[in-house]
Structure formats: C-alpha cells, structure tokens
Design a protein around this motif. Sequence first.
Motif, PDB file in Angstrom:
ATOM      1  N   TRP A  11       0.816  -1.228   0.000  1.00 28.12           N
ATOM      2  CA  TRP A  11       0.000   0.000   0.000  1.00 28.12           C
ATOM      3  C   TRP A  11       0.843   1.268   0.000  1.00 28.12           C
ATOM      4  O   TRP A  11       0.415   2.283  -0.557  1.00 28.12           O
ATOM      5  CB  TRP A  11      -0.969  -0.015   1.183  1.00 28.12           C
ATOM      6  N   ILE A  12       2.004   1.245   0.593  1.00 33.81           N
ATOM      7  CA  ILE A  12       2.879   2.420   0.507  1.00 33.81           C
ATOM      8  C   ILE A  12       3.082   2.790  -0.955  1.00 33.81           C
ATOM      9  O   ILE A  12       2.936   3.949  -1.366  1.00 33.81           O
ATOM     10  CB  ILE A  12       4.243   2.148   1.177  1.00 33.81           C
ATOM     11  N   ASN A  13       3.406   1.803  -1.761  1.00 36.82           N
ATOM     12  CA  ASN A  13       3.713   2.067  -3.159  1.00 36.82           C
ATOM     13  C   ASN A  13       2.468   2.350  -3.992  1.00 36.82           C
ATOM     14  O   ASN A  13       2.526   3.129  -4.944  1.00 36.82           O
ATOM     15  CB  ASN A  13       4.518   0.904  -3.736  1.00 36.82           C
ATOM     16  N   ARG A  14       1.340   1.739  -3.657  1.00 41.13           N
ATOM     17  CA  ARG A  14       0.103   2.097  -4.356  1.00 41.13           C
ATOM     18  C   ARG A  14      -0.249   3.556  -4.081  1.00 41.13           C
ATOM     19  O   ARG A  14      -0.625   4.308  -4.993  1.00 41.13           O
ATOM     20  CB  ARG A  14      -1.053   1.190  -3.925  1.00 41.13           C
ATOM     21  N   TYR A  15      -0.143   3.965  -2.832  1.00 37.25           N
ATOM     22  CA  TYR A  15      -0.506   5.344  -2.481  1.00 37.25           C
ATOM     23  C   TYR A  15       0.439   6.360  -3.120  1.00 37.25           C
ATOM     24  O   TYR A  15      -0.004   7.400  -3.624  1.00 37.25           O
ATOM     25  CB  TYR A  15      -0.505   5.510  -0.961  1.00 37.25           C
ATOM     26  N   VAL A  16       1.737   6.096  -3.094  1.00 38.74           N
ATOM     27  CA  VAL A  16       2.687   7.034  -3.687  1.00 38.74           C
ATOM     28  C   VAL A  16       2.481   7.098  -5.203  1.00 38.74           C
ATOM     29  O   VAL A  16       2.498   8.179  -5.806  1.00 38.74           O
ATOM     30  CB  VAL A  16       4.142   6.648  -3.348  1.00 38.74           C
ATOM     31  N   GLU A  17       2.269   5.957  -5.832  1.00 37.76           N
ATOM     32  CA  GLU A  17       2.010   5.927  -7.280  1.00 37.76           C
ATOM     33  C   GLU A  17       0.726   6.695  -7.612  1.00 37.76           C
ATOM     34  O   GLU A  17       0.659   7.434  -8.594  1.00 37.76           O
ATOM     35  CB  GLU A  17       1.904   4.483  -7.761  1.00 37.76           C
ATOM     36  N   ARG A  18      -0.293   6.531  -6.778  1.00 34.75           N
ATOM     37  CA  ARG A  18      -1.559   7.239  -7.014  1.00 34.75           C
ATOM     38  C   ARG A  18      -1.361   8.742  -6.873  1.00 34.75           C
ATOM     39  O   ARG A  18      -1.867   9.526  -7.680  1.00 34.75           O
ATOM     40  CB  ARG A  18      -2.623   6.745  -6.032  1.00 34.75           C
ATOM     41  N   VAL A  69     -12.402  21.103  -8.259  1.00 36.38           N
ATOM     42  CA  VAL A  69     -11.745  19.866  -8.700  1.00 36.38           C
ATOM     43  C   VAL A  69     -10.332  19.789  -8.131  1.00 36.38           C
ATOM     44  O   VAL A  69      -9.909  18.754  -7.607  1.00 36.38           O
ATOM     45  CB  VAL A  69     -11.715  19.781 -10.234  1.00 36.38           C
ATOM     46  N   VAL A  70      -9.596  20.889  -8.225  1.00 33.09           N
ATOM     47  CA  VAL A  70      -8.225  20.912  -7.702  1.00 33.09           C
ATOM     48  C   VAL A  70      -8.221  20.640  -6.206  1.00 33.09           C
ATOM     49  O   VAL A  70      -7.426  19.837  -5.695  1.00 33.09           O
ATOM     50  CB  VAL A  70      -7.548  22.256  -8.025  1.00 33.09           C
ATOM     51  N   GLY A  71      -9.118  21.315  -5.489  1.00 30.03           N
ATOM     52  CA  GLY A  71      -9.179  21.104  -4.045  1.00 30.03           C
ATOM     53  C   GLY A  71      -9.542  19.681  -3.672  1.00 30.03           C
ATOM     54  O   GLY A  71      -8.976  19.103  -2.737  1.00 30.03           O
ATOM     55  N   PHE A  72     -10.478  19.092  -4.412  1.00 31.27           N
ATOM     56  CA  PHE A  72     -10.928  17.733  -4.134  1.00 31.27           C
ATOM     57  C   PHE A  72      -9.809  16.716  -4.373  1.00 31.27           C
ATOM     58  O   PHE A  72      -9.610  15.797  -3.569  1.00 31.27           O
ATOM     59  CB  PHE A  72     -12.126  17.426  -5.035  1.00 31.27           C
ATOM     60  N   LEU A  73      -9.065  16.886  -5.449  1.00 26.22           N
ATOM     61  CA  LEU A  73      -8.032  15.916  -5.801  1.00 26.22           C
ATOM     62  C   LEU A  73      -6.694  16.185  -5.125  1.00 26.22           C
ATOM     63  O   LEU A  73      -5.868  15.276  -5.020  1.00 26.22           O
ATOM     64  CB  LEU A  73      -7.829  15.890  -7.319  1.00 26.22           C
ATOM     65  N   LEU A  74      -6.500  17.410  -4.656  1.00 22.51           N
ATOM     66  CA  LEU A  74      -5.207  17.764  -4.082  1.00 22.51           C
ATOM     67  C   LEU A  74      -5.220  17.759  -2.562  1.00 22.51           C
ATOM     68  O   LEU A  74      -4.351  17.136  -1.932  1.00 22.51           O
ATOM     69  CB  LEU A  74      -4.782  19.138  -4.604  1.00 22.51           C
ATOM     70  N   LEU A  75      -6.199  18.400  -1.929  1.00 19.61           N
ATOM     71  CA  LEU A  75      -6.111  18.677  -0.497  1.00 19.61           C
ATOM     72  C   LEU A  75      -7.267  18.149   0.349  1.00 19.61           C
ATOM     73  O   LEU A  75      -7.235  18.306   1.565  1.00 19.61           O
ATOM     74  CB  LEU A  75      -6.010  20.199  -0.280  1.00 19.61           C
ATOM     75  N   PRO A  80     -10.363   9.848  -0.029  1.00  9.74           N
ATOM     76  CA  PRO A  80      -9.251   8.911   0.204  1.00  9.74           C
ATOM     77  C   PRO A  80      -8.263   8.843  -0.947  1.00  9.74           C
ATOM     78  O   PRO A  80      -7.163   8.309  -0.779  1.00  9.74           O
ATOM     79  CB  PRO A  80      -9.954   7.561   0.408  1.00  9.74           C
ATOM     80  N   SER A  81      -8.650   9.388  -2.126  1.00 12.51           N
ATOM     81  CA  SER A  81      -7.742   9.365  -3.270  1.00 12.51           C
ATOM     82  C   SER A  81      -7.097  10.711  -3.547  1.00 12.51           C
ATOM     83  O   SER A  81      -6.435  10.876  -4.571  1.00 12.51           O
ATOM     84  CB  SER A  81      -8.496   8.901  -4.532  1.00 12.51           C
ATOM     85  N   SER A  82      -7.292  11.704  -2.664  1.00 15.10           N
ATOM     86  CA  SER A  82      -6.608  12.983  -2.858  1.00 15.10           C
ATOM     87  C   SER A  82      -5.114  12.802  -2.618  1.00 15.10           C
ATOM     88  O   SER A  82      -4.682  11.859  -1.935  1.00 15.10           O
ATOM     89  CB  SER A  82      -7.158  14.053  -1.915  1.00 15.10           C
TER      90      SER A  82
END
Length: 327
Positions: A11-18, A69-75, A80-82
Amino acid sequence: MLSRVADSLYWINRYVERAENISRFLEVSEAMALDCPPGSAEPWLPLVDAIGDRQSFDQGYPLRSPRDVVGFLLLDRDNPSSILSCISNARENARQIRDVITTEMWEQLNDLYWNVQDGESIWQEPDQEQLRSIRRGCQLFYGITDVTLSRDQAWLFSQLGRLIERADKTSRILDVKYFLLLPTPKEIGGVLDELQWISLLRTAGAYQMYRQSVQQAITPSSVARFLLLDPIFPRSVRFCLQQINDTLQLIQRQPQLGPPDDLECLRGQLLAKWSYVRIDALITRGLHEAIDELQEDLNQLHQLIYARYFTTTDLGSIPSDPSCALS
C-alpha cells in the motif's frame, strides 16, 4: 514475511504511485486550461471521472468549478484518493514498518508528508510548481527505494503495489479521453482534438517516448496502442502486466503442484490477453468496454493477492476499490 508487513509495503507504493499520477493529471489540466475559456470545467471534470470519485465530488462540491476539482483531488482529507490523503496513508504505513524499510525511504516519505501540510512553503509557489514538486518527491521516493532496498520479498511486494496502481491509472486516463471526451465528428482530427491527445500522452509521461516510437501523426488508435500494448514503455498496461506476472512468480518461488489456483490463472490470462491482441480489434469491439473489463480484472487481481498474502478474510469482504481498503 509477515502479512502485515507485506500489506504495508504494497500500500505504501500504491498510495505514492496514485499521488504521482494525480499530480500528473492536475499538472497537464492546468496547462490545458490556458487554451480554454476562463472558468471552463472542460479540462477538469474528466479527472474526477478518471479517479472514479464522481459521486462523492458532486455531493461535496455542487458548483463543480475548476478550483473545486483541484481542491478535491489535491487537499481534500475526506477524499481517500486525494494527493494529501495518499501521502498521509503512505507515511502511516511506512511508520508501522520502519524496521523493514530503509532510513532513506522513511526520511523521503516523511519529508514529502510534511512538505504538503498547511502553511508550508510549497503552497506559496505557482500551481504548476506545486504539482511538479509533489511529482518529483514521489519519483525521488521510487529512486531511493530502487537503490537502497534489497531485492527480497519486501522489494517484490513494493513493486507489485506500484505496478497494479500504474496499470489502473493509465487505463483510466485513456478511457476518459476515448469515452468522456470523444469529440463530435467534425472536431475529430482538429486542433482541440490533437491538443487533448497530446495532453493525454503528457499526463501519462509518454509524449517523448511515443514520438520516438511512433514517427507519424498523432491518431487515437496509435496513442491507445502505445499506452495499452507497448511492451517496453514502463507505464503501458502491457508492460505493467508483464512485470506483475514476473513479480508474482518470484513471490511464489516454488512451482505450484497440481492445477493452477485462481490467482495464477488470472495473472496468466491477463498477460496473454493483453500481449496477443491488436488495437484495431479492441477498438472494433469497444475500447471503453475493454478498459472496463481490464479494471474489473485488476480489482479481482487485487482481491486475490489480498486473500493470498495479506489476510485470511473471506474474499467477499475485501474492498474491490483500492481507495476503500484499510492498511
């Protein structure tokens, strides 16, 4: 290796890749927005569809503006996927297994986490620089992992998480262009259409390698072929599936006696299916449907890996959406 440790490495690598992929998506959309009318959501809303979080976005951001959109995906900490959530989750997984990962890996992930907190200097930079800094921070983590972690089971589970996430996101961003941004017949081949295909290649970090490999005009089928079926480009689905297959074979080590189980069947079938198919056949059958089927297969592969290596829980109780899984 303890299943808890393998689960955290995966999961470390899935999260960093995401996080890296989302930073790419946003970075290219920032550039595309310069060619669109002010306030236009055209380069932005498809990103939410690519991540697969449209319902929660629409509920939390009814205005659906570009900044939303930027706020949702970034911050957005509730998403859980930001990027912020992904980096936080990766760091928490790393904190739990600090005795397994190298000091340099932990320091880089910890630095990346603190650099994206409120009030840090990164948020004083232009938007493009913010995203570029995050992307480079993720890539630096990959590089540190590659040069400091022994090629043992820890390395293999790290690779496995990164590859599954990468294959999923490459297919999703291609699906957005093909299905959600498909232009009207008179716009096909126009300036805007070509601009969107170029932006798609840049989003996947594939533009220069595509140009070297395909020395002709940009066409939808050639872009789709490169991102899905190219055997040597490291972000293509075909390349990722080959590496996933090889990694799972190394994790298993001993040849399995008797008939293959579900995990072995699926990894072999996936690789064969995407190794011996032509892009024309995929487009004729329906590229959107083929990518949907691929994503379902990747979710099933994740479930089988989870059941085999990370938990004894029944398969039916394992979350199929990686963003919903707890580490």
